[in-house]
Scaffold this motif. Structure first.
Motif, PDB file in Angstrom:
ATOM      1  N   GLY A  23      44.356 -12.686 -87.414  1.00  0.00           N
ATOM      2  CA  GLY A  23      45.150 -11.882 -86.596  1.00  0.00           C
ATOM      3  C   GLY A  23      44.937 -12.197 -84.997  1.00  0.00           C
ATOM      4  N   ALA A  24      45.896 -11.352 -84.253  1.00  0.00           N
ATOM      5  CA  ALA A  24      45.781 -11.488 -82.786  1.00  0.00           C
ATOM      6  C   ALA A  24      45.200 -10.330 -82.068  1.00  0.00           C
ATOM      7  CB  ALA A  24      47.282 -11.804 -82.400  1.00  0.00           C
ATOM      8  N   LEU A  25      44.645 -10.555 -80.807  1.00  0.00           N
ATOM      9  CA  LEU A  25      44.464  -9.508 -79.960  1.00  0.00           C
ATOM     10  C   LEU A  25      45.575  -9.149 -79.007  1.00  0.00           C
ATOM     11  CD1 LEU A  25      42.490  -7.568 -78.502  1.00  0.00           C
ATOM     12  CD2 LEU A  25      41.573  -9.416 -77.217  1.00  0.00           C
ATOM     13  N   LEU A  26      46.104  -8.315 -79.107  1.00  0.00           N
ATOM     14  CA  LEU A  26      47.364  -7.833 -78.090  1.00  0.00           C
ATOM     15  C   LEU A  26      46.892  -6.564 -77.068  1.00  0.00           C
ATOM     16  CD1 LEU A  26      50.024  -7.898 -80.569  1.00  0.00           C
ATOM     17  CD2 LEU A  26      49.410  -9.809 -79.268  1.00  0.00           C
ATOM     18  N   THR A  27      46.713  -6.973 -75.944  1.00  0.00           N
ATOM     19  CA  THR A  27      46.482  -5.918 -74.917  1.00  0.00           C
ATOM     20  C   THR A  27      47.420  -5.399 -74.122  1.00  0.00           C
ATOM     21  OG1 THR A  27      45.874  -7.346 -73.056  1.00  0.00           O
ATOM     22  CG2 THR A  27      44.206  -6.722 -74.763  1.00  0.00           C
ATOM     23  N   SER A  28      47.689  -4.285 -73.728  1.00  0.00           N
ATOM     24  CA  SER A  28      48.597  -3.474 -73.016  1.00  0.00           C
ATOM     25  C   SER A  28      48.500  -3.792 -71.671  1.00  0.00           C
ATOM     26  CB  SER A  28      48.968  -1.951 -73.219  1.00  0.00           C
ATOM     27  OG  SER A  28      47.533  -1.426 -72.746  1.00  0.00           O
ATOM     28  N   LYS A  29      49.854  -3.787 -70.804  1.00  0.00           N
ATOM     29  CA  LYS A  29      49.654  -4.194 -69.443  1.00  0.00           C
ATOM     30  C   LYS A  29      48.881  -2.874 -68.555  1.00  0.00           C
ATOM     31  CE  LYS A  29      53.631  -7.021 -69.634  1.00  0.00           C
ATOM     32  NZ  LYS A  29      55.142  -7.341 -69.332  1.00  0.00           N
ATOM     33  N   ASP A  30      48.969  -1.753 -68.903  1.00  0.00           N
ATOM     34  CA  ASP A  30      48.436  -0.810 -67.861  1.00  0.00           C
ATOM     35  C   ASP A  30      47.898   0.422 -69.079  1.00  0.00           C
ATOM     36  OD1 ASP A  30      47.513   0.470 -66.045  1.00  0.00           O
ATOM     37  OD2 ASP A  30      49.387   0.018 -64.723  1.00  0.00           O
ATOM     38  N   GLU A  31      47.612   1.445 -68.460  1.00  0.00           N
ATOM     39  CA  GLU A  31      47.183   2.800 -69.179  1.00  0.00           C
ATOM     40  C   GLU A  31      48.487   3.282 -69.578  1.00  0.00           C
ATOM     41  OE1 GLU A  31      44.951   5.854 -67.247  1.00  0.00           O
ATOM     42  OE2 GLU A  31      43.669   4.273 -66.380  1.00  0.00           O
TER      43      GLU A  31
END
Length: 338
Positions: A23-31
């Protein structure tokens, strides 16, 4: 703990896959932008999961608290709310790194900042850390010109989010105070959330002390007493009933008082002291008593045919043996059949 006037001020969301399963780690760009009705709904949904969480936990590390990464991330957020997004990315990286067991489910990580939480009259801020692993199918009715279109969408029901941790802004030097829940907390998953990711230990408070002592008392009566003494089921039920009555009618626990009122006999008291861990006095938690009352059932189970529930005077039930048919029996006395 009262959440009526609490509100969510900041929120960051990321996706955590299972590293072991590719599986992957997907982080958002901001709050996330949280305002208006959405703000109120998120606050209520996320905090409602802690209403029945009475145990308190604390961050810990064998060497030093500073080596507990989630503690450090949280501490930075309390010192400066504006870093919530950056610290949430570090949390996401941390939880992804320990998602190594194939049974750990992927899901969204929510990191939120709350204000206005009332803990026994003290207003506190809190950092909430949630992991949503279970998807729900929703029906969405979309109005069209002279018609309605039904669409099915898959999403997270936030009031039933799977894992959560609420870090209260109190006791920084001792590792803060935490409330925790884990709907899937069995086996490797429980170890993953509490131990491998959060790194917590339970705090000794009145809820834990009350629950632990009642558990030890029940185990003594049901497991140890039959080994040490010739005791009937009705006598065991009598002690369990008196134990629960003591905790329901007293505001604080006193060991000698409890032994005198509940156990009565010196040899039984001595056996109890040898079995139960030494305990100082403590305030009794009504919530813990209510929870333990569910397992302090006064029930005599007879083969697979009958259960006898004993709620009152155990002198009104008499045990015997019928030699003619070779079976035991109970004789019950009563005034009125309801």
């Amino acid at each position: 703990m009262i959440f009526t006037d609490a509100t969510i001020d900041r929120l960051a969301v990321h996706y955590i896959g299972n590293k072991q399963n590719g599986g992957a780690l997907l982080t958002s760009k901001d709050e996330q932008v949280v305002k208006g009705e959405m703000k109120a709904m998120l606050t209520e949904s996320l905090l409602s999961r802690f209403v029945n969480c009475h145990e308190r936990y604390t961050f810990y590390h064998d060497s030093s608290l500073e080596y507990n990464e989630v503690y450090s991330f949280t501490k930075n957020i309390f010192e400066d709310q504006s870093v919530l997004y950056a610290e949430s990315v570090r949390m996401a990286t941390q939880i992804f790194g320990v998602s190594l067991h194939p049974k750990i489910k992927p899901g969204e990580l929510y990191v939120a900042y709350f204000t206005g939480i009332d803990d026994d009259g003290t207003l506190l801020d809190a950092v909430g850390i949630f992991k949503a692993e279970t998807k729900t199918l929703f029906a969405d009715m979309v109005p069209r010109e002279e018609d309605i279109d039904l669409q099915l969408r898959e999403g997270v029901e936030l009031s039933k989010v799977d894992k959560g941790c609420l870090v209260l802004s109190r006791g920084e030097d001792q590792g803060y105070e935490l409330l925790i829940f884990d709907a899937n907390g069995k086996g490797e998953e429980a170890q993953f959330w509490k131990d491998k990711f959060l790194g917590v230990m339970i705090r000794q408070n009145e809820f834990v002390q009350t629950q632990d002592f009642l558990t030890q008392t029940k185990n003594f009566v049901t497991k140890q007493m039959p080994d040490d003494f010739e005791v009937s089921k009705t006598e065991q039920i009598g002690i369990l009933s008196r134990s629960m009555d003591y905790f329901k009618t007293h505001g604080s626990f006193d060991r000698e008082e409890f032994e005198t009122e509940v156990l009565h006999h010196e040899n039984l008291i001595q056996s109890f002291r040898n079995y139960v861990e030494p305990t100082e006095g403590f305030d009794i938690s009504a919530q813990a008593v209510k929870r333990q009352a569910r397992v302090f059932k006064s029930v005599i189970k007879l083969d697979k045919n009958f259960h006898i529930y004993v709620h009152g005077d155990r002198q009104l039930i008499e045990k015997g043996y019928d030699e003619a048919i070779g079976k035991h029996f109970y004789k019950i006395y009563f005034d009125v059949e309801v």
